[in-house]
Structures are given as structure tokens and as C-alpha cells.
Motif scaffolding. Structure first.
Motif, PDB file in Angstrom:
ATOM      1  N   GLN A   1      61.518   6.886 -56.078  1.00 55.91           N
ATOM      2  CA  GLN A   1      61.125   8.129 -56.746  1.00 55.91           C
ATOM      3  C   GLN A   1      62.008   9.262 -56.247  1.00 55.91           C
ATOM      4  O   GLN A   1      62.536  10.030 -57.007  1.00 55.91           O
ATOM      5  CB  GLN A   1      59.659   8.429 -56.468  1.00 55.91           C
ATOM      6  CG  GLN A   1      58.700   7.440 -57.113  1.00 55.91           C
ATOM      7  CD  GLN A   1      57.278   7.671 -56.670  1.00 55.91           C
ATOM      8  OE1 GLN A   1      56.757   6.934 -55.838  1.00 55.91           O
ATOM      9  NE2 GLN A   1      56.638   8.693 -57.208  1.00 55.91           N
TER      10      GLN A   1
ATOM     11  N   HIS B   1      48.481   6.729 -61.634  1.00 56.30           N
ATOM     12  CA  HIS B   1      49.634   7.518 -62.091  1.00 56.30           C
ATOM     13  C   HIS B   1      49.593   8.917 -61.462  1.00 56.30           C
ATOM     14  O   HIS B   1      50.622   9.446 -61.038  1.00 56.30           O
ATOM     15  CB  HIS B   1      49.574   7.606 -63.617  1.00 56.30           C
ATOM     16  CG  HIS B   1      50.792   8.184 -64.270  1.00 56.30           C
ATOM     17  ND1 HIS B   1      52.001   7.530 -64.303  1.00 56.30           N
ATOM     18  CD2 HIS B   1      50.992   9.348 -64.930  1.00 56.30           C
ATOM     19  CE1 HIS B   1      52.879   8.270 -64.943  1.00 56.30           C
ATOM     20  NE2 HIS B   1      52.291   9.390 -65.342  1.00 56.30           N
TER      21      HIS B   1
ATOM     22  N   GLU C   1      50.514   8.490 -57.796  1.00 52.78           N
ATOM     23  CA  GLU C   1      51.931   8.124 -57.613  1.00 52.78           C
ATOM     24  C   GLU C   1      52.843   9.345 -57.770  1.00 52.78           C
ATOM     25  O   GLU C   1      53.808   9.505 -57.031  1.00 52.78           O
ATOM     26  CB  GLU C   1      52.315   7.046 -58.637  1.00 52.78           C
ATOM     27  CG  GLU C   1      53.718   6.496 -58.422  1.00 52.78           C
ATOM     28  CD  GLU C   1      54.294   5.857 -59.669  1.00 52.78           C
ATOM     29  OE1 GLU C   1      53.600   5.797 -60.707  1.00 52.78           O
ATOM     30  OE2 GLU C   1      55.463   5.442 -59.615  1.00 52.78           O
TER      31      GLU C   1
ATOM     32  N   HIS D   1      53.830  11.902 -53.594  1.00 53.96           N
ATOM     33  CA  HIS D   1      55.039  11.481 -52.888  1.00 53.96           C
ATOM     34  C   HIS D   1      55.407  12.626 -51.923  1.00 53.96           C
ATOM     35  O   HIS D   1      55.451  13.789 -52.335  1.00 53.96           O
ATOM     36  CB  HIS D   1      56.170  11.246 -53.892  1.00 53.96           C
ATOM     37  CG  HIS D   1      57.388  10.645 -53.271  1.00 53.96           C
ATOM     38  ND1 HIS D   1      58.174  11.334 -52.383  1.00 53.96           N
ATOM     39  CD2 HIS D   1      57.951   9.424 -53.391  1.00 53.96           C
ATOM     40  CE1 HIS D   1      59.175  10.557 -51.987  1.00 53.96           C
ATOM     41  NE2 HIS D   1      59.058   9.384 -52.588  1.00 53.96           N
TER      42      HIS D   1
ATOM     43  N   HIS E   1      51.737   2.119 -52.684  1.00 60.54           N
ATOM     44  CA  HIS E   1      52.360   3.447 -52.750  1.00 60.54           C
ATOM     45  C   HIS E   1      51.864   4.358 -51.632  1.00 60.54           C
ATOM     46  O   HIS E   1      52.629   5.116 -51.050  1.00 60.54           O
ATOM     47  CB  HIS E   1      52.127   4.074 -54.123  1.00 60.54           C
ATOM     48  CG  HIS E   1      53.079   3.550 -55.156  1.00 60.54           C
ATOM     49  ND1 HIS E   1      52.957   2.303 -55.711  1.00 60.54           N
ATOM     50  CD2 HIS E   1      54.204   4.084 -55.692  1.00 60.54           C
ATOM     51  CE1 HIS E   1      53.957   2.103 -56.543  1.00 60.54           C
ATOM     52  NE2 HIS E   1      54.726   3.169 -56.567  1.00 60.54           N
TER      53      HIS E   1
END
Lengths: 339, 147
Positions: A118, A192, A195, A199, B94
């Protein structure tokens, strides 16, 4: 050298993404207000009672069909759209990216795979249009939205289904089917949000989906950085609140996903029971709290989507201010010799 | 160093407008059809009381025991559970990956060594300017949070 690694999409795509998100959130709040009415009674009351909720759901449903129709026509009729199909086809690299992500978490890989990355930093040139997760999202959401639209239209006015089955109870089965199908998307959207909101380099929102590529200045001729060993993330400072906010939101996302999954198993409506059943099975305080936490995660998603657009507006203004001031070569004044 | 806005191949306004109109037409037609215009009232709820075992209420029972509908719902439950577990795995992967990446970043309050960098890995901007909007793009060394 490269551009900001989050500028990948066209302006049309970023606007479409925001509109689709708003519409899908509206469908979630109204649709799951109906399905999980035991747990989300307050949402039903807020949205105008059962008639109000059902009307809003249909209005948002109309919007969804229009958005899907728009997007399919645009993808099929333009060369840019058709050219993008190749970019979203999953490849062996995407499987490798998932495996490497697991290894990265276990400490057996030093970096995330380019197809998972990402934050790309110095290595932005290696990163594809969509990560392996992005490709999965596109495919799963496409299948989901197609099935949801078809089943939604069938139960729009129940007479449509009843014509095929000549019975009200069979129409109920389609309502249940429609609600259960959306659960995958509901859980997927919660992930989603996590995510792309949490980050550490992009917190509190990754702007990839909001600032189009046409607004991201490109830098050229930085040969030295092309061979950088790392992405450069070690040069960024972590936000002070990242750690606790991310842990809290991570926990909320997990609780939300587990709760809507449990709720979808208990709150089934077909076959229609003979007895009058008050409530949706073993619904209890924990499930109520859990599903409400899931809805809170969705609210956070809306806020982050709005914030992403706010960032884009600020970015546009700053670009407008800075463009006339750029030096003759279009570059900026470097701070030190390293530039 | 050259630093310009890129030439991008986007969508022509005509294609966007045409698709938008097309999308609305599709939506209107779908809803027009779904709202009952394709229904023949004649075929609804014909209970045919003269036929053996068919009477008032029989449609309720018949509609409640359609096996393939029951199977379809069971299948969707299974898909929900499988996808739910998979999505949970992705959340945990994640979450953990973000924690590992965060561990590589500078701690809050750690002194700036004067080699600040934009998130694009691009050159160092003027320190004063880079604390502005670049930050919002996740682009400077504060990690992107606004107070």
C-alpha cells in the motif's frame, strides 16, 4: 523517479468510488436496519420507521442500479475502460503476494510483495494499479452487487416474485436470500475500511481513492532512489494516536464481522415459522452490542470517505497555489544536496 | 529535477455523460419492470379450491417448503461463513502487517534528523511547505494525522 504511490485512479473513478460508497452505506443502514431490527431498532426509528426505511432502501437501490449501469457502459464503451480489464485480472503474483503477506506477519519476509504494497515510497514503480486485495474486492463486490441487484429487483414489489411462485412465503425466501447475500459485502466493507484507514503511513485515510493521478506531480530523473533498498517508510513519523486507535478499530472490525455473521445465522426468516416468534432467535445483549459496533465501523467508513474528499479539495487548492510558483524546470527548491 | 502533473488517459466527457444517461435509463427500466408492470394479476394466488388438496392457505404451505429455495439459503449461509472466516484472516494479517510496518517508522516525538521525505519517496520538500497539505496525502513525515 516516481509519483506519490497513492495516485493511481482517474478523476471519474475517484468520484464514482465516493458515490458508490455513499449509496452502499445507505443500503447497508436501511437494509440491515430491517434484517437486524432486533438489534438496530434505533436505526429504523431514526430512518422513519419501517415504511421510511423501506422507501429509503428502494431509493438507494435505484441509485445503485444507475451507478452500476453507468460504470458498465463506461467500461465497455471507452478504450481506457477496456484497457483496465487486463489490470484487474488476478495472476500468480497475487497469490504470491498473499503468501508473502502471511510470511511478512510471521517475520519470514522483510517486505510486503509489490502486489500487496500500500505504501510504496521509493518502490512505487513496482506497484500495480490494484493490490491483490484490491483485485479481490473488485471481483467479489461485482458478483455480490450483481446478485444483490437481481434479487433486490425481484423483491422490489413482491408481486414480481409471487407471479413466479404464486405464494407469499416463497417471496419471503427471496427477501432472506437478499439479506444473507449482502452479509459478505457488509463484512468485506468493514475490512476495506480498516485496510485503507489504518495503514500507519496513511492514517487516518489512504488518499489513493480520493486524489486522482492527474493531480499527483511526477518526479523524473532520480536514478539514485530507483535502487533504494527500502520503501523509505522508516523516514516517516508514526502518528501519536495511531497505535491505540488502530487497536480499537481492529477490535471493533473483528467484533462487527463476527456479530453480523452470527446475527445472519440466527436472524433467518425462511422457512417462515408457524409460531409467532418474538425476536430473531437467541438474540441477546452481546449480539446487540456486537452488531451495533459493526454499524459504528460503517459510520467511521462514511466519515473517512468524507475526509478523503476533504483532503482532495485541500490538495487541489494547494496545487493551484503552487503551480504558478514553480521554478522554470517545474521543480521545487531542494532543502539540501540530497535532492 | 522535473516535477510535473502527469499526462493521464482518462475518460472523455461524452463517454461519461452517455454512460450516466444510459445508467439512469437502465435504472428506470429495471424499477419500472420490478414495480409490477410485468405482472399478470391473473396468475397471482390462484388457490383453485376445486382441485384436491388445494384450498385457502395452501399457497402458504407450498411456498414454505420449496426445497431448492431452502438449499439456496443454506448455500448462502455457508458462503457467508466461509467468506467471513477468510475476511477475518485478512483483517488479522493486515492488522499485524500494519503493526510491523509501524515499528519501522519513527516514534512520535523522535527528533527530525533533517532528512524528511515525502511519502512518494520523492525529494525533500521545503520543510515549511511540506507541513501543509502534503501531510494530508499521507505525504510527509508526521504520518498524516491532522490534529
Amino acid at each position: 523517479m516516481t509519483n506519490l504511490d497513492h495516485g493511481k485512479f482517474t478523476h471519474v473513478t475517484t468520484v464514482f468510488h465516493s458515490l458508490l460508497a455513499l449509496d452502499v452505506f445507505a443500503l447497508f443502514f436501511t437494509g440491515y436496519g430491517i434484517m437486524f431490527n432486533d438489534e438496530l431498532w434505533w436505526l429504523v426509528v431514526l430512518l422513519g420507521g419501517y415504511q421510511g426505511v423501506a422507501a429509503l432502501h428502494r431509493i438507494a437501490g435505484f441509485g445503485l442500479v444507475a451507478l452500476i449501469g453507468f460504470w458498465m457502459l463506461l467500461m465497455l464503451t471507452t478504450s481506457t475502460g477496456r484497457g483496465n480489464f487486463r489490470e484487474i485480472v488476478p495472476t500468480g503474483d497475487d497469490v504470491a503476494a498473499f503468501v508473502q503477506d502471511v510470511k511478512f506477519v510471521l517475520g519470514r519476509a522483510d517486505e510486503r510483495h509489490p502486489n500487496a504494497r500500500q505504501f510504496a515510497g521509493y518502490k512505487a514503480d513496482e506497484v500495480p494499479l490494484l493490490s491483490y486485495v484490491g483485485k479481490g474486492v473488485v471481483f467479489i463486490f461485482s458478483v455480490e452487487l450483481t446478485l444483490l441487484t437481481v434479487s433486490g429487483l425481484l423483491i422490489w414489489s413482491k408481486t414480481g416474485v409471487m407471479q413466479f411462485f404464486a405464494t407469499k412465503t416463497a417471496a419471503m425466501a427471496f427477501v432472506v436470500f437478499h439479506g444473507l447475500l449482502g452479509v459478505i459485502m457488509l463484512m468485506g466493507v468493514m475490512f476495506h475500511i480498516f485496510e485503507h484507514g489504518f495503514h500507519p503511513a496513511f492514517y487516518p485515510v489512504e488518499t489513493k481513492a480520493f486524489i486522482p493521478r492527474s493531480m499527483i506531480p511526477e518526479a523524473h530523473g532520480h536514478e539514485g532512489e530507483r535502487e533504494a533498498d527500502t520503501t523509505g517508510i522508516e523516514r516517516l513519523t508514526l502518528s501519536p494516536s495511531w497505535s491505540w486507535v488502530t487497536n480499537l478499530m481492529g477490535a471493533f472490525v473483528v467484533i462487527g464481522i463476527v456479530s453480523v455473521l452470527m446475527g445472519s445465522i440466527f436472524d433467518e426468516g425462511y422457512p417462515v415459522p408457524n409460531e409467532l416468534a418474538v425476536g430473531g432467535g437467541p438474540s441477546n445483549l452481546l449480539l446487540t452490542v456486537g452488531i451495533n459496533i459493526g454499524v459504528f465501523v460503517l459510520f467511521v467508513g462514511i466519515v473517512l470517505s468524507m475526509y478523503g474528499n476533504l483532503v482532495r479539495i485541500r490538495w487541489e487548492r494547494q496545487l493551484e497555489r503552487e503551480r504558478p510558483r514553480t521554478t522554470a524546470d517545474g521543480g521545487r527548491v531542494a532543502e539540501s544536496g540530497e535532492d | 529535477m522535473d516535477r510535473d502533473l502527469p499526462e493521464t488517459a482518462g475518460y472523455s466527457p461524452l463517454a461519461v455523460l452517455g454512460s450516466a444517461v444510459g445508467g439512469l435509463v437502465i435504472a428506470f427500466l429495471s424499477v419500472w419492470w420490478a414495480a409490477g408492470n410485468a405482472v399478470s394479476a391473473e396468475s397471482l394466488f390462484r388457490v383453485a379450491p376445486t382441485v384436491e388438496n388445494r384450498g385457502v392457505g395452501s399457497d402458504w404451505v407450498a411456498g414454505n417448503t420449496i426445497e431448492w429455495l431452502d438449499f439456496l439459503i443454506a448455500l448462502t449461509h455457508a458462503a457467508d461463513v466461509i467468506m467471513g472466516v477468510f475476511i477475518l484472516v485478512m483483517v488479522f494479517v493486515h492488522w499485524a502487517a500494519f503493526r510491523r510496518l509501524a515499528g519501522r517508522m519513527r516514534r512520535p516525538g523522535e527528533p527530525n534528523r533533517g532528512d524528511g521525505v515525502a511519502a512518494d519517496g520523492g525529494g525533500t520538500a521545503k520543510p515549511v511547505d511540506s507541513s501543509g497539505t502534503t501531510e494530508n496525502a499521507g505525504g510527509d513525515d508526521s504520518g498524516g494525522e491532522r490534529p
